[in-house]
Design a protein around this motif. Structure first.
Motif, PDB file in Angstrom:
ATOM      1  N   GLN A 207       0.821  -1.236   0.057  1.00  0.00           N
ATOM      2  CA  GLN A 207      -0.164   0.306   0.292  1.00  0.00           C
ATOM      3  C   GLN A 207       0.889   1.283   0.230  1.00  0.00           C
ATOM      4  OE1 GLN A 207      -3.217  -0.101  -0.615  1.00  0.00           O
ATOM      5  NE2 GLN A 207      -3.548  -1.710  -1.228  1.00  0.00           N
TER       6      GLN A 207
ATOM      7  N   ARG B 144       1.967   1.939  -3.641  1.00  0.00           N
ATOM      8  CA  ARG B 144       0.707   2.236  -4.447  1.00  0.00           C
ATOM      9  C   ARG B 144       0.668   3.875  -4.318  1.00  0.00           C
ATOM     10  NH1 ARG B 144      -4.759  -0.983  -4.626  1.00  0.00           N
ATOM     11  NH2 ARG B 144      -5.316   0.462  -4.529  1.00  0.00           N
TER      12      ARG B 144
ATOM     13  N   THR C 260      -3.680  -3.372  -8.298  1.00  0.00           N
ATOM     14  CA  THR C 260      -2.647  -3.088  -8.176  1.00  0.00           C
ATOM     15  C   THR C 260      -2.278  -2.931  -9.518  1.00  0.00           C
ATOM     16  OG1 THR C 260      -2.421  -3.393  -5.484  1.00  0.00           O
ATOM     17  CG2 THR C 260      -0.325  -3.040  -7.412  1.00  0.00           C
TER      18      THR C 260
END
Length: 447
Positions: free
Chosen positions: A52, A55, A87
């Motif tokens: 995360q 990202r 993703t």
């Protein structure tokens, strides 16, 4: 810890991001992106196994159009979460934006396999295949899957309508676009306009454009037409403008020395004035005039048809007052070019300078030309290639052809309006031109 083949060491990742940044844009832009990502890069270095965080960092790179860097960052996230469909989708989009369609397609196919209900992924994959010159049938299937997954997804509807239009299936494309009118009226109208024009339904297209009303302020240069109206109210009377050939700087020299490359023995040499185009008057008998025009078309030579437009409705109807009246479309917006009224513009000895463009109401442009005024900063305005397809009232006038016009196949219909100070650049058009001069004079140099 991650296995060695999947692990990006913190210092290696920091060097990767810095190296990618150094290769993009200006130092100022580089510093701005470095500052914007500093905290997120530090977070990744502290916890390099958190997908995360990668990202989040990639999102900032994307916002700043660092798409290749975003793709590399998302590739690291995919290593950490290889079954995360979102993703993979983001990675495919970043690859596509950085002009890497092959890895984009691979990532997007994986994403679809994991999450087949996301319409945006099908649209992105269709785009990747288009860049790879893939089969149109597969692109169409993907876009139809996108519409099935997300019936109101505008990029899917638009992409599919364009693909259908490109393949000549105009009726299918029209049906799609009419369905889009309820949720995106201005976007759908712009595309429907082109679709109807391609079907030779020009007047219907013009009225569809008019029925959509003004675009939302965010989609156009809001208020600029009001600014021109205000400037016109404070304009002063202009001194007499010379628009004769002797007043157009450089024209005499261009005519006297016009030449292109090497010439054969029977061609005029440099310094010889070009020969005038053939000139003829059409016979009064309609059948004979039609036959003469067909001969001219097949000869493919420049010719002046003297007085041929006199029987055409615009010749008598289109005064400045007529064009500027509200009932004839004076509220229509036209693109205007802004140029100095006392200087040579557009064409210079060493360069071609494109003047700035703006938007004005047709009525305000007509008032400006009719009063022969001069705006502050000594500028003048003209409009060129203003499409007639979006002017339904004026289009009615030109839709009544003179008999000799009937063999013509019209692909574009444009309005040119100015005070005589415009000088166009040398160019080559893909289509043959028919120039109907309603008022004024025009000198055309053909090479």
């Amino acid at each position: 810890d991650l296995p060695p083949d999947n692990h990006i060491h913190p210092w290696r990742f920091a060097m990767l991001c810095t190296g990618l940044l150094l290769g993009q844009l200006t130092p100022d832009r580089q510093r701005a992106v470095e500052e914007a990502t500093a905290t997120l890069r530090a977070a990744v270095v502290l916890k390099p196994h958190d997908a995360q965080r990668y990202r989040a960092l990639a999102a900032v790179y994307t916002e700043n159009s660092f798409h290749r860097t975003a793709a590399e960052t998302l590739a690291a996230a995919v290593q950490l979460a290889p079954t995360d469909a979102e993703t993979l989708r983001l990675l495919g989009v970043s690859y596509l934006r950085s002009r890497q369609p092959e890895p984009a397609a691979a990532a997007l196919r994986q994403s679809i396999a994991l999450m087949p209900s996301r319409g945006e992924t099908y649209v992105a994959l269709a785009g990747a295949l288009e860049h790879m010159n893939g089969e149109p049938a597969e692109q169409e299937a993907l876009l139809r899957s996108a519409v099935a997954a997300s019936p109101q997804l505008q990029p899917a509807i638009v992409g599919l309508s364009r693909l259908l239009t490109k393949s000549g299936r105009l009726a299918e494309a029209e049906e799609l676009l009419r369905g889009l009118l309820a949720t995106a009226p201005h976007l759908a109208t712009r595309l429907l306009f082109t679709n109807l024009i391609l079907q030779s339904r020009n007047l219907e297209a013009a009225y569809a454009w008019r029925a959509a009303g003004p675009e939302p302020a965010g989609e156009r240069q809001s208020g600029v037409e009001d600014e021109w109206a205000e400037r016109l109210a404070g304009a002063t009377q202009a001194s007499e403008k010379c628009i004769e050939r002797r007043c157009i700087a450089g024209l005499s020299e261009a005519l006297a020395g016009s030449h292109l490359g090497e010439r054969t023995a029977d061609q005029p040499r440099k310094g010889t004035a070009p020969a005038p185009a053939a000139s003829l008057r059409l016979p009064t008998d309609p059948a004979a005039a039609l036959s003469e025009v067909e001969r001219v078309i097949h000869a493919a030579e420049p010719v002046v048809l003297q007085g041929a437009a006199r029987a055409w409705p615009p010749f008598d109807q289109w005064t400045l007052e007529y064009l500027g009246s509200a009932e004839r479309g004076g509220s229509d917006l036209v693109e205007v070019t802004v140029v100095p009224s006392r200087e040579v513009f557009e064409v210079h000895d060493d360069r071609i300078l494109r003047p700035p463009k703006s938007t004005a109401r047709l009525a305000d442009l007509v008032r400006f030309l009719n009063r022969k005024v001069e705006l502050q900063d000594r500028i003048t305005l003209y409009t060129r290639q203003a499409t007639m397809w979006s002017m339904p009232e004026l289009l009615k006038d030109v839709s009544v052809p003179v008999d000799w016009m009937r063999p013509l196949r019209i692909s574009n219909l444009n309005l040119w309006l100015g005070d005589g100070l415009f000088r166009n650049t040398v160019h080559y058009d893909p289509d043959d031109n028919v120039l109907c001069l309603i008022h004024g004079a025009k000198h055309v140099l053909i090479f």
